[in-house]
Design an enzyme around this catalytic site. Structure first.
Site, PDB file in Angstrom:
ATOM      1  N   HIS A 157      -1.343  -9.913   7.040  1.00  0.00           N
ATOM      2  CA  HIS A 157      -0.582  -9.468   5.870  1.00  0.00           C
ATOM      3  C   HIS A 157      -0.670  -7.951   5.703  1.00  0.00           C
ATOM      4  CE1 HIS A 157       0.951  -9.633   1.689  1.00  0.00           C
ATOM      5  NE2 HIS A 157       0.105  -8.625   1.524  1.00  0.00           N
ATOM      6  N   GLU A 158      -1.883  -7.437   5.713  1.00  0.00           N
ATOM      7  CA  GLU A 158      -2.064  -5.990   5.542  1.00  0.00           C
ATOM      8  C   GLU A 158      -1.507  -5.219   6.737  1.00  0.00           C
ATOM      9  OE1 GLU A 158      -2.665  -4.719   2.753  1.00  0.00           O
ATOM     10  OE2 GLU A 158      -3.303  -6.576   1.804  1.00  0.00           O
ATOM     11  N   HIS A 172       2.041  -4.467   6.139  1.00  0.00           N
ATOM     12  CA  HIS A 172       2.213  -3.255   5.328  1.00  0.00           C
ATOM     13  C   HIS A 172       1.989  -2.008   6.187  1.00  0.00           C
ATOM     14  CE1 HIS A 172       2.649  -5.372   1.572  1.00  0.00           C
ATOM     15  NE2 HIS A 172       1.459  -5.954   1.686  1.00  0.00           N
ATOM     16  N   HIS A 213       4.981  -1.211   8.173  1.00  0.00           N
ATOM     17  CA  HIS A 213       5.980  -0.578   7.306  1.00  0.00           C
ATOM     18  C   HIS A 213       5.707   0.918   7.197  1.00  0.00           C
ATOM     19  CE1 HIS A 213       7.899  -0.323   3.028  1.00  0.00           C
ATOM     20  NE2 HIS A 213       8.611   0.297   3.927  1.00  0.00           N
TER      21      HIS A 213
END
Length: 189
Positions: A171-172, A175, A178
């Site tokens: 999940h991280e 990010h 991104h």
């Protein structure tokens, strides 16, 4: 897209609600499942259906292998490659630094992984940027950090993650991707 997804998603949610209701009744709880009951009973249903022991699956989630899997996924999806930079001047000896290259082999940015809990670190997991990508002042490449709080294994043993830890890492990392793949002229303030 939403019209195509709505029908199957609603049908699955109703199936799950029925499973939760059956669980509540099997335990003698004379209630109708409400939103605040969902997590409590879904864990009971999961345990009853799958009887999964976290300790048994941890060996399959070794930290180094999960980092490699995240990088492999980024390679497959976006053509990114990662090269670990050893001997960098970092704020803690456990911190790992990687140079990231785009699909053309050009420098995309720096990715920092700070994976282990320590007394001087707040709890939780997050992505942050030491420097965000922008083009206002030249071609500024990002320096992105993923921070976790995994329990570090003793020296010479692999760090094992729970399934939830592995999900948090991915999940991280999303990010982080991104932040690494940002392509803007004006930086966010």
């Amino acid at each position: 897209l939403l019209s195509n997804v709505w029908g199957p998603a609603k049908a699955r949610a109703l199936e799950e609600a029925a499973d939760l209701q059956d669980m509540a009744q099997s335990e003698g709880d004379n209630i109708e499942i409400a939103p605040w009951d969902w997590r409590y009973y879904s864990e009971k249903v999961r345990s009853a259906k799958h009887d999964l022991d976290e300790a048994e699956i941890k060996p399959y989630f070794q930290l180094d292998q999960m980092i490699e899997a995240a990088f492999y996924t980024a390679t497959c999806l976006f053509g990114l490659t990662f090269k670990e930079l050893k001997g960098q001047d970092v704020y803690h000896p456990d911190v790992r630094v990687f140079e990231v290259f785009d699909k053309n082999g050009d420098h995309l940015g720096i990715f920092i992984g700070d994976y282990f809990a320590r007394a001087s670190k707040r709890s939780g997991a997050w992505m942050s940027a030491f420097r965000s990508q922008q083009k206002l002042k030249g071609d500024v490449r990002p320096i992105i950090v993923n921070v976790m709080n995994f329990s570090k294994a003793p020296e010479s043993e692999p760090t094992l993650l729970t399934f939830d830890d592995a999900r948090t890492l991915f999940h991280e990392f999303g990010h982080g991707l991104h932040g690494l793949m940002s392509n803007v002229t004006h930086p966010l303030v």
